[in-house]
Design a protein around this motif. Structure first.
Motif, PDB file in Angstrom:
ATOM      1  N   ALA A   1       0.888  -1.338   0.585  1.00 54.07           N
ATOM      2  CA  ALA A   1       0.068   0.196  -0.127  1.00 54.07           C
ATOM      3  C   ALA A   1       0.850   1.214  -0.094  1.00 54.07           C
ATOM      4  CB  ALA A   1      -0.677  -0.232   1.042  1.00 54.07           C
ATOM      5  N   ILE A   2       0.688   2.230  -0.343  1.00 57.14           N
ATOM      6  CA  ILE A   2       1.040   3.586  -0.152  1.00 57.14           C
ATOM      7  C   ILE A   2       0.343   3.882   0.917  1.00 57.14           C
ATOM      8  CG2 ILE A   2       1.369   5.895  -0.724  1.00 57.14           C
ATOM      9  CD1 ILE A   2       0.879   4.099  -3.752  1.00 57.14           C
ATOM     10  N   TRP A   3       0.983   4.429   1.759  1.00 57.29           N
ATOM     11  CA  TRP A   3       0.551   5.117   3.283  1.00 57.29           C
ATOM     12  C   TRP A   3       0.820   6.272   3.946  1.00 57.29           C
ATOM     13  CZ3 TRP A   3      -1.685   2.058   7.095  1.00 57.29           C
ATOM     14  CH2 TRP A   3      -1.504   0.549   7.543  1.00 57.29           C
TER      15      TRP A   3
ATOM     16  N   TYR B   1       0.226   7.273  10.192  1.00 56.30           N
ATOM     17  CA  TYR B   1       1.340   6.843  10.692  1.00 56.30           C
ATOM     18  C   TYR B   1       0.280   7.224  12.820  1.00 56.30           C
ATOM     19  CZ  TYR B   1       4.900   6.456  14.685  1.00 56.30           C
ATOM     20  OH  TYR B   1       5.551   5.979  15.673  1.00 56.30           O
ATOM     21  N   PRO B   2      -0.070   8.324  13.277  1.00 54.22           N
ATOM     22  CA  PRO B   2      -0.669   8.411  14.465  1.00 54.22           C
ATOM     23  C   PRO B   2      -1.712   7.633  14.888  1.00 54.22           C
ATOM     24  CG  PRO B   2      -0.500  10.454  14.048  1.00 54.22           C
ATOM     25  CD  PRO B   2      -0.196   9.883  12.344  1.00 54.22           C
ATOM     26  N   LEU B   3      -3.037   7.537  13.798  1.00 51.60           N
ATOM     27  CA  LEU B   3      -3.693   6.277  13.660  1.00 51.60           C
ATOM     28  C   LEU B   3      -2.969   4.944  14.130  1.00 51.60           C
ATOM     29  CD1 LEU B   3      -6.253   8.224  11.198  1.00 51.60           C
ATOM     30  CD2 LEU B   3      -6.444   8.214  13.267  1.00 51.60           C
ATOM     31  N   LEU B   4      -2.508   4.401  13.552  1.00 49.09           N
ATOM     32  CA  LEU B   4      -2.250   3.097  13.778  1.00 49.09           C
ATOM     33  C   LEU B   4      -0.884   2.928  15.231  1.00 49.09           C
ATOM     34  CD1 LEU B   4      -1.364   0.676  12.171  1.00 49.09           C
ATOM     35  CD2 LEU B   4       0.804   1.779  11.055  1.00 49.09           C
ATOM     36  N   GLN B   5      -0.289   3.452  15.512  1.00 45.99           N
ATOM     37  CA  GLN B   5       0.179   3.404  16.500  1.00 45.99           C
ATOM     38  C   GLN B   5      -0.882   3.887  17.769  1.00 45.99           C
ATOM     39  OE1 GLN B   5       3.911   4.111  17.300  1.00 45.99           O
ATOM     40  NE2 GLN B   5       3.100   3.050  19.018  1.00 45.99           N
TER      41      GLN B   5
ATOM     42  N   LEU C   1      -7.550  -1.342   8.574  1.00 43.83           N
ATOM     43  CA  LEU C   1      -7.887  -0.447   7.410  1.00 43.83           C
ATOM     44  C   LEU C   1      -9.104  -0.144   7.062  1.00 43.83           C
ATOM     45  CD1 LEU C   1      -5.150  -2.176   4.976  1.00 43.83           C
ATOM     46  CD2 LEU C   1      -5.559   0.029   5.380  1.00 43.83           C
ATOM     47  N   PHE C   2      -9.914  -1.044   7.553  1.00 47.46           N
ATOM     48  CA  PHE C   2     -11.230  -1.013   7.900  1.00 47.46           C
ATOM     49  C   PHE C   2     -12.714  -0.162   9.184  1.00 47.46           C
ATOM     50  CE2 PHE C   2     -11.264  -5.827   6.072  1.00 47.46           C
ATOM     51  CZ  PHE C   2     -11.999  -5.159   4.717  1.00 47.46           C
ATOM     52  N   GLN C   3     -11.718  -0.062  10.065  1.00 47.35           N
ATOM     53  CA  GLN C   3     -11.467   0.870  10.677  1.00 47.35           C
ATOM     54  C   GLN C   3     -11.468   2.106  10.132  1.00 47.35           C
ATOM     55  OE1 GLN C   3      -9.967   0.258  14.411  1.00 47.35           O
ATOM     56  NE2 GLN C   3      -9.140   1.914  15.056  1.00 47.35           N
ATOM     57  N   ILE C   4     -10.191   2.867  10.082  1.00 49.80           N
ATOM     58  CA  ILE C   4     -10.543   3.901   9.266  1.00 49.80           C
ATOM     59  C   ILE C   4     -11.051   4.298   7.420  1.00 49.80           C
ATOM     60  CG2 ILE C   4      -7.935   4.409  10.563  1.00 49.80           C
ATOM     61  CD1 ILE C   4      -6.879   4.232   7.527  1.00 49.80           C
ATOM     62  N   ASP C   5     -11.692   2.976   7.043  1.00 46.86           N
ATOM     63  CA  ASP C   5     -12.749   3.241   6.153  1.00 46.86           C
ATOM     64  C   ASP C   5     -11.732   3.708   4.686  1.00 46.86           C
ATOM     65  OD1 ASP C   5     -14.807   3.194   4.366  1.00 46.86           O
ATOM     66  OD2 ASP C   5     -14.806   5.198   4.783  1.00 46.86           O
ATOM     67  N   ALA C   6     -10.206   2.522   4.546  1.00 47.87           N
ATOM     68  CA  ALA C   6      -9.272   3.336   3.954  1.00 47.87           C
ATOM     69  C   ALA C   6     -10.002   2.726   2.371  1.00 47.87           C
ATOM     70  CB  ALA C   6      -8.310   2.264   3.760  1.00 47.87           C
ATOM     71  N   LYS C   7      -9.978   3.291   1.274  1.00 44.43           N
ATOM     72  CA  LYS C   7     -10.079   2.957  -0.331  1.00 44.43           C
ATOM     73  C   LYS C   7      -9.386   2.371  -0.913  1.00 44.43           C
ATOM     74  CE  LYS C   7     -13.586   5.605   0.705  1.00 44.43           C
ATOM     75  NZ  LYS C   7     -14.478   5.123   1.950  1.00 44.43           N
ATOM     76  N   ARG C   8     -10.317   1.791  -1.889  1.00 44.69           N
ATOM     77  CA  ARG C   8      -9.218   0.654  -2.388  1.00 44.69           C
ATOM     78  C   ARG C   8      -8.887   1.339  -3.602  1.00 44.69           C
ATOM     79  NH1 ARG C   8     -10.966  -5.549  -2.525  1.00 44.69           N
ATOM     80  NH2 ARG C   8     -10.723  -5.812   0.142  1.00 44.69           N
ATOM     81  N   VAL C   9      -7.866   1.108  -4.794  1.00 44.56           N
ATOM     82  CA  VAL C   9      -7.619   2.102  -5.115  1.00 44.56           C
ATOM     83  C   VAL C   9      -7.156   0.591  -6.925  1.00 44.56           C
ATOM     84  CG1 VAL C   9      -6.244   3.409  -7.080  1.00 44.56           C
ATOM     85  CG2 VAL C   9      -6.701   3.775  -4.328  1.00 44.56           C
TER      86      VAL C   9
END
Length: 64
Positions: free
Chosen positions: A7-9, A14-18, A32-40
């Motif tokens: 992925a491209i992060w 970073y703070p959310l992941l930490q 990824l589901f929790q932050i509503d990440a989008k697939r490309v």
């Protein structure tokens, strides 16, 4: 399933992941589901071709 390591992060994630890790989270998929990440969608597979050998490199240069 997601391949979050491929992925491209954004640095801003970073703070959310930490925080997620600090609270015991360990699943990148759940994060990824929790932050509503989008697939490309990858339109051209060559854009993400894994090049490990000279043969792979030649195939990439030739557009195959």
């Amino acid at each position: 399933l997601w391949q979050g390591t491929l992925a491209i992060w954004e640095y801003s994630s970073y703070p959310l992941l930490q925080t997620y890790f600090d609270n015991g989270g360990r699943s990148i998929q759940k994060f990824l589901f929790q932050i509503d990440a989008k697939r490309v969608a990858i339109e051209n597979q060559l854009d993400f071709m894994n090049v490990n050998t000279q043969k792979d490199f030649e195939q990439l240069k030739n557009g195959r």
